[in-house]
Structures are given as C-alpha cells and as structure tokens.
Design a protein around this motif. Structure first.
Motif, PDB file in Angstrom:
ATOM      1  N   TRP A   1       4.387  -2.048   4.034  1.00  0.00           N
ATOM      2  CA  TRP A   1       3.108  -1.324   4.320  1.00  0.00           C
ATOM      3  C   TRP A   1       3.124  -0.184   3.401  1.00  0.00           C
ATOM      4  O   TRP A   1       3.748   0.197   2.626  1.00  0.00           O
ATOM      5  CB  TRP A   1       3.199  -0.993   5.992  1.00  0.00           C
ATOM      6  N   GLU A   2       1.647   0.442   3.380  1.00  0.00           N
ATOM      7  CA  GLU A   2       1.380   1.642   2.593  1.00  0.00           C
ATOM      8  C   GLU A   2       0.225   2.001   3.210  1.00  0.00           C
ATOM      9  O   GLU A   2      -0.835   1.654   3.739  1.00  0.00           O
ATOM     10  CB  GLU A   2       1.164   1.300   1.185  1.00  0.00           C
ATOM     11  N   PHE A   3       0.025   3.492   3.093  1.00  0.00           N
ATOM     12  CA  PHE A   3      -1.098   4.272   3.248  1.00  0.00           C
ATOM     13  C   PHE A   3      -2.350   3.750   2.358  1.00  0.00           C
ATOM     14  O   PHE A   3      -2.255   3.684   1.103  1.00  0.00           O
ATOM     15  CB  PHE A   3      -0.895   5.765   3.204  1.00  0.00           C
TER      16      PHE A   3
ATOM     17  N   SER B   1      -5.351   5.379   8.051  1.00  0.00           N
ATOM     18  CA  SER B   1      -5.683   4.161   7.424  1.00  0.00           C
ATOM     19  C   SER B   1      -4.350   3.502   6.787  1.00  0.00           C
ATOM     20  O   SER B   1      -3.700   4.188   5.998  1.00  0.00           O
ATOM     21  CB  SER B   1      -6.793   4.153   6.483  1.00  0.00           C
ATOM     22  N   VAL B   2      -3.937   2.420   7.028  1.00  0.00           N
ATOM     23  CA  VAL B   2      -2.526   1.692   6.779  1.00  0.00           C
ATOM     24  C   VAL B   2      -3.128   0.197   6.252  1.00  0.00           C
ATOM     25  O   VAL B   2      -3.962  -0.371   7.034  1.00  0.00           O
ATOM     26  CB  VAL B   2      -1.829   1.584   7.994  1.00  0.00           C
ATOM     27  N   SER B   3      -2.515   0.092   5.254  1.00  0.00           N
ATOM     28  CA  SER B   3      -2.496  -1.679   4.807  1.00  0.00           C
ATOM     29  C   SER B   3      -1.446  -2.102   5.088  1.00  0.00           C
ATOM     30  O   SER B   3      -0.234  -1.696   4.681  1.00  0.00           O
ATOM     31  CB  SER B   3      -2.746  -1.358   2.970  1.00  0.00           C
ATOM     32  N   MET B   4      -1.776  -3.439   5.530  1.00  0.00           N
ATOM     33  CA  MET B   4      -0.624  -4.347   5.704  1.00  0.00           C
ATOM     34  C   MET B   4      -1.073  -5.899   4.954  1.00  0.00           C
ATOM     35  O   MET B   4      -0.826  -6.835   5.360  1.00  0.00           O
ATOM     36  CB  MET B   4      -0.795  -4.983   7.274  1.00  0.00           C
ATOM     37  N   GLY B   5      -1.607  -5.355   3.800  1.00  0.00           N
ATOM     38  CA  GLY B   5      -2.254  -6.547   3.004  1.00  0.00           C
ATOM     39  C   GLY B   5      -3.601  -6.655   3.306  1.00  0.00           C
ATOM     40  O   GLY B   5      -4.506  -7.260   2.597  1.00  0.00           O
ATOM     41  N   ASN B   6      -4.077  -6.264   4.518  1.00  0.00           N
ATOM     42  CA  ASN B   6      -5.521  -5.948   4.682  1.00  0.00           C
ATOM     43  C   ASN B   6      -5.534  -4.516   5.425  1.00  0.00           C
ATOM     44  O   ASN B   6      -4.520  -3.924   5.842  1.00  0.00           O
ATOM     45  CB  ASN B   6      -5.697  -6.955   5.544  1.00  0.00           C
ATOM     46  N   PRO B   7      -6.749  -3.971   5.490  1.00  0.00           N
ATOM     47  CA  PRO B   7      -7.108  -2.755   5.986  1.00  0.00           C
ATOM     48  C   PRO B   7      -7.153  -2.503   7.556  1.00  0.00           C
ATOM     49  O   PRO B   7      -7.689  -3.210   7.999  1.00  0.00           O
ATOM     50  CB  PRO B   7      -8.367  -2.080   5.259  1.00  0.00           C
TER      51      PRO B   7
ATOM     52  N   ALA C   1       0.296  -2.200  11.973  1.00  0.00           N
ATOM     53  CA  ALA C   1      -0.258  -0.875  11.416  1.00  0.00           C
ATOM     54  C   ALA C   1      -0.483   0.162  12.588  1.00  0.00           C
ATOM     55  O   ALA C   1      -0.015   1.342  12.442  1.00  0.00           O
ATOM     56  CB  ALA C   1      -1.935  -1.365  10.906  1.00  0.00           C
ATOM     57  N   ALA C   2      -0.599  -0.235  13.939  1.00  0.00           N
ATOM     58  CA  ALA C   2      -0.594   0.698  14.979  1.00  0.00           C
ATOM     59  C   ALA C   2       0.823   1.256  15.149  1.00  0.00           C
ATOM     60  O   ALA C   2       0.904   2.342  15.487  1.00  0.00           O
ATOM     61  CB  ALA C   2      -0.917   0.070  16.327  1.00  0.00           C
TER      62      ALA C   2
ATOM     63  N   GLY D   1      13.974  -2.534  -1.973  1.00  0.00           N
ATOM     64  CA  GLY D   1      14.112  -1.161  -1.565  1.00  0.00           C
ATOM     65  C   GLY D   1      12.933  -0.646  -0.875  1.00  0.00           C
ATOM     66  O   GLY D   1      13.196   0.229  -0.304  1.00  0.00           O
ATOM     67  N   HIS D   2      11.792  -1.353  -0.495  1.00  0.00           N
ATOM     68  CA  HIS D   2      10.620  -0.693   0.139  1.00  0.00           C
ATOM     69  C   HIS D   2      10.848  -1.232   1.482  1.00  0.00           C
ATOM     70  O   HIS D   2      11.291  -2.102   1.909  1.00  0.00           O
ATOM     71  CB  HIS D   2       9.149  -1.187  -0.246  1.00  0.00           C
ATOM     72  N   GLU D   3       9.977  -0.401   2.568  1.00  0.00           N
ATOM     73  CA  GLU D   3      10.162  -0.739   3.824  1.00  0.00           C
ATOM     74  C   GLU D   3       9.302  -1.649   4.235  1.00  0.00           C
ATOM     75  O   GLU D   3       8.280  -1.723   3.851  1.00  0.00           O
ATOM     76  CB  GLU D   3      10.061   0.548   4.872  1.00  0.00           C
ATOM     77  N   HIS D   4       9.705  -2.835   5.084  1.00  0.00           N
ATOM     78  CA  HIS D   4       8.948  -3.895   5.446  1.00  0.00           C
ATOM     79  C   HIS D   4       8.785  -3.684   6.815  1.00  0.00           C
ATOM     80  O   HIS D   4       9.431  -3.257   7.494  1.00  0.00           O
ATOM     81  CB  HIS D   4       9.762  -5.365   4.891  1.00  0.00           C
ATOM     82  N   VAL D   5       7.729  -4.699   7.439  1.00  0.00           N
ATOM     83  CA  VAL D   5       7.552  -4.936   8.933  1.00  0.00           C
ATOM     84  C   VAL D   5       7.580  -6.393   9.124  1.00  0.00           C
ATOM     85  O   VAL D   5       6.890  -6.978   8.567  1.00  0.00           O
ATOM     86  CB  VAL D   5       5.919  -4.369   9.062  1.00  0.00           C
ATOM     87  N   GLU D   6       8.244  -6.544  10.391  1.00  0.00           N
ATOM     88  CA  GLU D   6       8.344  -7.827  10.746  1.00  0.00           C
ATOM     89  C   GLU D   6       7.461  -8.128  12.183  1.00  0.00           C
ATOM     90  O   GLU D   6       7.589  -7.232  12.865  1.00  0.00           O
ATOM     91  CB  GLU D   6       9.970  -8.270  11.049  1.00  0.00           C
ATOM     92  N   LEU D   7       6.629  -9.103  12.128  1.00  0.00           N
ATOM     93  CA  LEU D   7       5.926  -9.222  13.377  1.00  0.00           C
ATOM     94  C   LEU D   7       6.369 -10.470  14.005  1.00  0.00           C
ATOM     95  O   LEU D   7       6.574 -11.513  13.323  1.00  0.00           O
ATOM     96  CB  LEU D   7       4.403  -9.463  12.894  1.00  0.00           C
ATOM     97  N   SER D   8       6.672 -10.627  15.465  1.00  0.00           N
ATOM     98  CA  SER D   8       7.075 -11.590  16.013  1.00  0.00           C
ATOM     99  C   SER D   8       6.363 -11.991  17.262  1.00  0.00           C
ATOM    100  O   SER D   8       5.895 -11.200  17.980  1.00  0.00           O
ATOM    101  CB  SER D   8       8.659 -11.230  16.433  1.00  0.00           C
TER     102      SER D   8
END
Length: 317
Positions: free
Chosen positions: A155-157, A185-191, A262-263, A298-305
């Motif tokens: 993720w990224e700002f 505002s956060v990007s998860m590959g979409n805004p 993103a939330a 090395g970057h922080e990822h997010v997992e959605l389940s």
C-alpha cells in the motif's frame, strides 16, 4: 452462432440482444456482486454501454461490476505482466458497473478465482496458491478452508509527504454529515479516501446515494470509505472497524475489498505505534479479514481474506 460471433456482429454499443447466447455467471464476495464471463479465446469485445446494461439491476443481470476471465497473453496489459510474472496465466479484466475500466477489485479477485475453479479453467486445492494478472498488478491468491486470501501487494499514500507526520490530506463532504471531515488517501493499486467517524449513528446517517465530495481529489478519482473504530479498538490482538463505502462508477456497495484494506491502513496509521497487524472489517455484506506483513521486496503488504460465492449461471437470451 457462437458468443464471439454474436458480439462481433453487435449492431449497437448498448444492445445486449447482440450478446444472445453468451454464457455468464453471477457471484459475490460479502455482497459485492459481479457478472462473470469466461473468454478463453480472447474473442469477446464489450463496450462500456454493454457492460453497464449487463450490470443494470432492473434491465440486466445486475452487479457492482463485470469480470472477464481472459488469458493474459491475449490482452496487452497481461502480456506486459507476463514478461515479469510468466506464471500469471489468467487476467482479470474488471469493469465498474457503469462500464468504466478499473485497476482491480479485492472482493472481485476472490470471486474471479472461484469462478476460474468452477469453470474448470484452473485447479486449486485448499492450501495452494495461484497467481493472476490485473490492471493493478499481479496478485497471489491462496485457497483457504473458509474462502480465499489475497496478497494485495504494497500500500502507499496517494499524496506526497512524510507518512510519519501525516494525519490527513483532504476533506470529505457527504450528505448527512453536517461538516466536512478530514480524511486520508491510500492507494491499494486503486485510489481510496478514508474518513473516520466517531460513532455508529454518524455512519448510519451518512447518505451515499450521491458521490461524496473530496478536496483535493486524487488524480483518477477515488473510492470513499466511512469508518467507525470499535470500542475497544483492539481485542485479543485484532483490531475491529465497521465501514461503508461509495465506489467510483458504482455508488454504495455492500462491500469493497480494497476499501477494507485502505480503511485498515488509515485506522492503523491513526492509532499509532502498537496498533495490531490483524484486522476484522465489518461491511454491510459481512466481514473480511485484513493482515499486514512484510513482502519479499521489503515493503509492507496487505492480505485480504474472505468468502466467494457463485450464485447462478446462465445464458443471455
């Protein structure tokens, strides 16, 4: 006449009668629903008007979006991904309910993989993983006992600045809220633009029939999440939040996977040091899980389940 020939002969951009004979499925992930179409030969060309007509809840099949399953080698975006990820055999061609293109959809990824399995296009036993291509990049999905877990990537700002000093970057106005609220505002590959509310009554009073106003708006528009942290926020090492969302090109939906991620990013950031890495996100359509972990680069990822369900299959008449 087969479906590909029927589409090629389409007399009008929004004429779904020209799609007669096209096979489809209907699926959802925590209430976020989709029309799904398999296109293994890459022969199907759908106009935005046709997609919108198929997603129309009164005159079409109905859905928050449409997903076309197509081999990555047959679409330009997929071909580009294959140069780096040759195992991403299938590409998730996702369209919003209004027909516009979208980068990807977190709930849609789970339903997409479930659809591939149901159609016999892939074999994925529980515990094994699959790599797919999306306009938001390559995603890795693991089949679990309760559904699917998706590595959504880093993720990224969206707006520049020092993340450690960031509390908000925009203001959001919506019907039902008396004043504009600060947001992140956060990007998860979409805004996404995330607003924290103090209590459930505020969340219930927020009207999402029309798109909230975001100032400044991210360059490609944004999905807007309104979130209430639970009290207590953390129980037995897991954070809990409740969310509603207005999605670009759709309106309010029962769930949004990337929005849930993103939330969790925003609430975890606001909570500060010591905030947990595991989160439960309650949406109108159910509950999804969000976890943070360090990816291979090395970057922080997010997992959605969460779950995925196919509710119907059929053929357009």
């Amino acid at each position: 006449m087969d479906a590909s020939h029927a589409v090629a002969a389409a007399p009008a951009a929004g004429d779904t009668a020209s799609l007669s004979g096209l096979k489809f499925s209907k699926g959802h992930g925590t209430g976020n629903d989709f029309v799904l179409i398999a296109d293994p030969n890459g022969a199907l060309s759908l106009s935005p008007e046709q997609v919108a007509a198929l997603c129309d809840r009164h005159r079409g099949i109905g859905g928050d979006g449409l997903i076309r399953a197509v081999p990555s080698r047959l679409v330009p975006e997929g071909q580009e991904l294959l140069t780096v990820h040759p195992d991403a055999e299938w590409f998730m061609d996702y369209r919003n309910g209004d027909g516009s293109l979208s980068e990807m959809c977190g709930n849609g990824v789970r339903v997409f993989v479930h659809f591939l399995i149901a159609e016999g296009l892939v074999n994925l036993p529980a515990g094994e993983s699959l790599v797919i291509g999306t306009r938001g990049g390559v995603k890795t999905i693991v089949r679990t006992a309760a559904g699917y877990a998706v590595d959504m990537g880093p993720w990224e700002f969206i707006f520049p600045g020092e993340a450690t000093a960031r509390a908000m970057d925009s203001l959001v106005s919506a019907e039902g809220l008396e004043v504009a609220r600060p947001a992140l505002s956060v990007s998860m590959g979409n805004p996404h633009t995330v607003v924290a509310l103090a209590e459930m009554a505020e969340l219930e009073a927020t009207q999402l029939f029309t798109a909230p106003k975001v100032d400044p708006t991210p360059p490609h528009g944004t999905n807007v999440e309104f979130v209430v942290p639970s009290e207590p926020l953390v129980h037995e090492g897991t954070g809990t939040i409740t969310m509603r969302v207005h999605e670009r090109g759709v309106g309010e939906t029962q769930s949004c996977g990337t929005g849930a991620c993103a939330a969790a990013v925003a609430i975890r950031h606001w909570a500060g040091q010591g905030a947990p890495d595991a989160w439960n996100v309650h949406v109108p359509g159910g509950v999804v899980g969000v976890k943070f972990f360090v990816g291979p680069e090395g970057h922080e990822h997010v997992e959605l389940s969460g779950p995925a369900v196919i509710v119907a299959t059929g053929t357009l008449s």
